[in-house]
Write a protein that holds these residues in place. Structure first.
Motif, short mmCIF file in Angstrom:
data_model
loop_
_atom_site.label_atom_id
_atom_site.label_comp_id
_atom_site.label_asym_id
_atom_site.label_seq_id
_atom_site.Cartn_x
_atom_site.Cartn_y
_atom_site.Cartn_z
N CYS A 158 -134.27 -11.59 28.23
CA CYS A 158 -134.56 -11.72 26.82
C CYS A 158 -133.94 -10.54 26.10
O CYS A 158 -133.98 -9.40 26.57
CB CYS A 158 -136.07 -11.76 26.63
SG CYS A 158 -136.56 -11.96 24.92
N PHE A 159 -133.38 -10.76 24.93
CA PHE A 159 -132.74 -9.71 24.14
C PHE A 159 -133.19 -9.85 22.69
O PHE A 159 -133.28 -10.95 22.17
CB PHE A 159 -131.21 -9.85 24.23
CG PHE A 159 -130.49 -8.81 23.42
CD1 PHE A 159 -130.36 -7.52 23.89
CD2 PHE A 159 -129.96 -9.12 22.18
CE1 PHE A 159 -129.70 -6.55 23.16
CE2 PHE A 159 -129.31 -8.17 21.43
CZ PHE A 159 -129.17 -6.87 21.92
N ALA A 160 -133.48 -8.73 22.04
CA ALA A 160 -133.89 -8.74 20.65
C ALA A 160 -133.24 -7.59 19.90
O ALA A 160 -132.90 -6.56 20.50
CB ALA A 160 -135.41 -8.63 20.54
#
Length: 107
Positions: A1-3
């Motif tokens: 997951c990347f934000a």
């Protein structure tokens, strides 16, 4: 997951805390009139102090050097004096800004 996110810092108001009175009596407390920087964004700085007749009695471009309540080596009278601070600060270092006000010498 990347934000990812963005933070915007809004800077406003005057960049100094300024006392409205000081007591240059040599006790080590409030012996000088000088601003305290709120932020580390001031690039240029000039402090001028005037007496009630508009005569320049103190001037410095060193933010660490305050007025000790003297003029030509002698203590000034108790009373109100005018200060003028000319400075440049973030976000527009090319724009000169001016703050003016009164400071009271208490003896």
């Amino acid at each position: 997951c990347f934000a990812a996110d963005t933070v915007t810092i809004l800077w406003g108001g005057e960049p100094f805390f300024l006392p409205n009175a000081f007591s240059p009596d040599g006790d080590g407390l409030n012996d000088e009139f000088k601003p305290v920087e709120k932020y580390d964004f001031v690039k240029t700085y000039q402090l001028s102090i005037f007496n009630r007749w508009g005569q320049l009695i103190f001037e410095t471009s060193n933010i660490s050097h305050g007025w000790d309540g003297t003029y030509q080596g002698k203590s000034v009278e108790q009373g109100s004096y005018v200060y003028k601070i000319t400075f440049t600060a973030y976000p527009d270092y090319s724009k000169k800004q001016v703050m003016t006000g009164n400071v009271v010498v208490v003896r």
